[in-house]
Design an enzyme around this catalytic site. Sequence first.
Site, PDB file in Angstrom:
ATOM      1  N   CYS A 170       2.557  -4.879   6.655  1.00  0.00           N
ATOM      2  CA  CYS A 170       2.376  -4.655   5.216  1.00  0.00           C
ATOM      3  C   CYS A 170       3.675  -4.170   4.575  1.00  0.00           C
ATOM      4  CB  CYS A 170       1.279  -3.618   4.991  1.00  0.00           C
ATOM      5  SG  CYS A 170      -0.365  -4.174   5.501  1.00  0.00           S
ATOM      6  N   HIS A 194       0.818  -1.217   0.000  1.00  0.00           N
ATOM      7  CA  HIS A 194       0.000   0.000   0.000  1.00  0.00           C
ATOM      8  C   HIS A 194       0.847   1.260   0.000  1.00  0.00           C
ATOM      9  CE1 HIS A 194       0.731   0.725   4.293  1.00  0.00           C
ATOM     10  NE2 HIS A 194       0.252  -0.481   4.585  1.00  0.00           N
TER      11      HIS A 194
END
Length: 167
Positions: free
Chosen positions: A142, A125
């Site tokens: 992430c 992301h």
Amino acid sequence: MKRRHFALGAATALALGACSRKPTKFQTYNGPEVTSVIIKKGERRMYLLNNDQVIKDVEFDLGFAPVGHKQFEGDGRTPEGLYFIDRRNPNSLYHLSLGISYPSPADIEAARAFNRSPGGDIFIHGEPNAGAISRRDWTAGCIAVKNREMEQLYAMVRDGTPVFLMP
């Protein structure tokens, strides 16, 4: 004369409309297909490949505990192994995001052996929509890239693309 005024007015309206358009975060990509993504956690480098040719190289940040394979929900680690891009979120809290297919059945089984949840929601992301990042390796597991890079990745990488997450 009226036609000339109309044409000038229409041209002005089009020009002003073009100037006021908001830039979009959705890009198009017409280059070679991305056949795999290799993420080298130790190097903090992501490579987008078309077969064996690197077509893009991106720097990234990881979870707050960057060493080792993700084992449990909340451990701050990023998974290691073979996964796939399995979803995309155009309305992510982190600009744009591409979902990684963690947890695998083996990840679920390993976490259950310790009576724990493996967690989930592992993404590639962009930066947070609210607030700035002031340190390295800030995610909860992430892979985070700059927004400009995320826009390119979002356009280039298709669902189903294999992702190799390496130590």
